[in-house]
Design an enzyme around this catalytic site. Sequence first.
Site, PDB file in Angstrom:
ATOM      1  N   SER A   1       0.841  -1.192   0.000  1.00  0.00           N
ATOM      2  CA  SER A   1       0.000   0.000   0.000  1.00  0.00           C
ATOM      3  C   SER A   1       0.888   1.258   0.000  1.00  0.00           C
ATOM      4  CB  SER A   1      -0.949  -0.028   1.199  1.00  0.00           C
ATOM      5  OG  SER A   1      -1.972   0.914   1.058  1.00  0.00           O
TER       6      SER A   1
ATOM      7  N   ASP B   1      -8.954  -5.133  -5.717  1.00  0.00           N
ATOM      8  CA  ASP B   1      -8.523  -4.043  -4.840  1.00  0.00           C
ATOM      9  C   ASP B   1      -9.454  -2.846  -5.015  1.00  0.00           C
ATOM     10  OD1 ASP B   1      -7.121  -1.919  -3.541  1.00  0.00           O
ATOM     11  OD2 ASP B   1      -5.251  -3.021  -3.807  1.00  0.00           O
TER      12      ASP B   1
ATOM     13  N   HIS C   1      -7.133  -5.465  -1.269  1.00  0.00           N
ATOM     14  CA  HIS C   1      -6.037  -4.725  -0.675  1.00  0.00           C
ATOM     15  C   HIS C   1      -5.648  -5.408   0.639  1.00  0.00           C
ATOM     16  CE1 HIS C   1      -3.894  -0.888  -1.002  1.00  0.00           C
ATOM     17  NE2 HIS C   1      -3.938  -0.800   0.315  1.00  0.00           N
TER      18      HIS C   1
END
Length: 418
Positions: free
Chosen positions: A250, A348, A381
Site C-alpha cells: 500500500s 482491490d 487490498h
Amino acid sequence: MTTAFLLLSIGGFLLVLNALRPVRLNVLAVGSFFSGWITSELAPFHLVLHVIATIAFVAAGAAEGMAGTVAVVMAVLTAAGLVKLIVDANRVGAVVEAALRQGLGDDYGDRISPEFAELEDSTVPWRSLALPFRWKHRDVTRVRNIAYGPYGHRNKLDVYKPKTGAEGAPVLFQIHGGGWVVGDKREQAIPLMLHMARRGWVCVAANYRLSPRATFPDHLVDLKKALAWIRENVAEHGGDPDFVVVTGGSAGGHLTALVGLTQNDPQLQPGFEDVDTSVAAAVPYYGVYDFVNDFKIKVNEGRAKWFLTRTVMKTTREKDPDLWRLASPQALVSADDPPFFVIHGSNDTLVPVEEARRFVEKLRDVSASPVVYAELPGAQHAFDIFPSLRTGHVIRAVERFLDYVYSGHLSENVEVDS
C-alpha cells in the site's frame, strides 16, 4: 428463530457477494474493502462457521415456511460463494508461477542456486492457516525497537533473524503501509518475514514519520536513513550489508517503489549523502504509483485533491510540480532500476489495479532489469496480512524471485573474485 436465520443468511450472502464483486464507489470503497478483505482471506473459517450455524438453525426448525426456505437458499448460495473464494485463492499458485516465468524466463528455476532451491518449501502451511493471528515462530528471533534516527518511536526498527544465528545472510527491508498516516512495523508482512527468517534471511522492519505531521519526502528520507543503518549495523545481526532487497504494501508499496527508483539520490539523503542506499530488488504489494495521474485514472484525481494535497504533500501539483513528480514512482522509471516484482489484487477497491498494470508497462518499456507482475484473482487490498492460502502462494513466489536475484548476485561476486 426463522427471522434471525433469514437475516443472518442475507447478511452472509451480501458479504460474500461483495468479496466476489466488490463495490468500487468512492464513498463505499473503504467499507467494501474491510468486509471483502476479511471475508476473502478468512474464507475457510467463514465456511466452517457458516455450515455449523446453518445446521444448527435447520435443526432448531428455523427452515420452516417461506422465510425459512429463502434463508436456506441464501445459506446455500453463501456456502457456494465461500467455496469459490477458496478456489480463487488456491488458483494464485499457478498465477504467480506463470508471472515468474513470463518475467524471468521459463528456465528461471535453473538459474536459482541449488542450495536455495533445496530450502524452498512448496507445502501448504497448515499450521499457519489454522492460526491466522499468530505473529511469531519458534525458529525466529525478533530484536525490537532499535533506534536508527532522532524521531522517537517513528525512527525505530525491528530485526527478525534465525534463532540459530546467521552470517552474511541476505537482507529483506520491510516498509509498512497505512496511507502514510497510520501503521506500524509490528503489523504487516509478518508471514513473509517469519518465512524468510526461517529460511536464513535477516529481515528489518522500520517505522517512519507519518503525516499529517510529516510532509513528503520526510517518509522517504527516514527510510533512506533506515537503509543507512542497515549498511552500517546489519552485519552485527548476521546480515550482509551488500545485499538488501526492499518490500512493502500500500503506502509501503509506494515507498518501496521510491526506494528502488531513487537510489543514492543526495537530495533525499540530507546529512548522509555518501551512504549507499541502493537495493538489489524491489517487491511492492498493491502500491500507489501515480501521484500526478499521468495514467488518467478517474478515481486518482480525487485521491490527489482531497487527500494527498491536504495531508501528505501539503502543496498542490500546480505550485510544486517537481515535488509531486518526485513522489510519483511512474515518473522516475529509468534504465538503471533494479529488478521489480509488482503484486496487486484484481479486487482491490482502495488502489485500482489499472495503476499497477500501467506502472508495470512503463517499467518494462524503460528498465533494463527483469520486471515480474502478478495480478491475483479475487485478492483485495492488504490480502497478505493474514497467513492465508493466497498469502502462502505469494510468499513462495516472492521467495523464488528473491532467490533468483540473490543467486545472480552471488554469481557476479564469484566472477569478480576469479
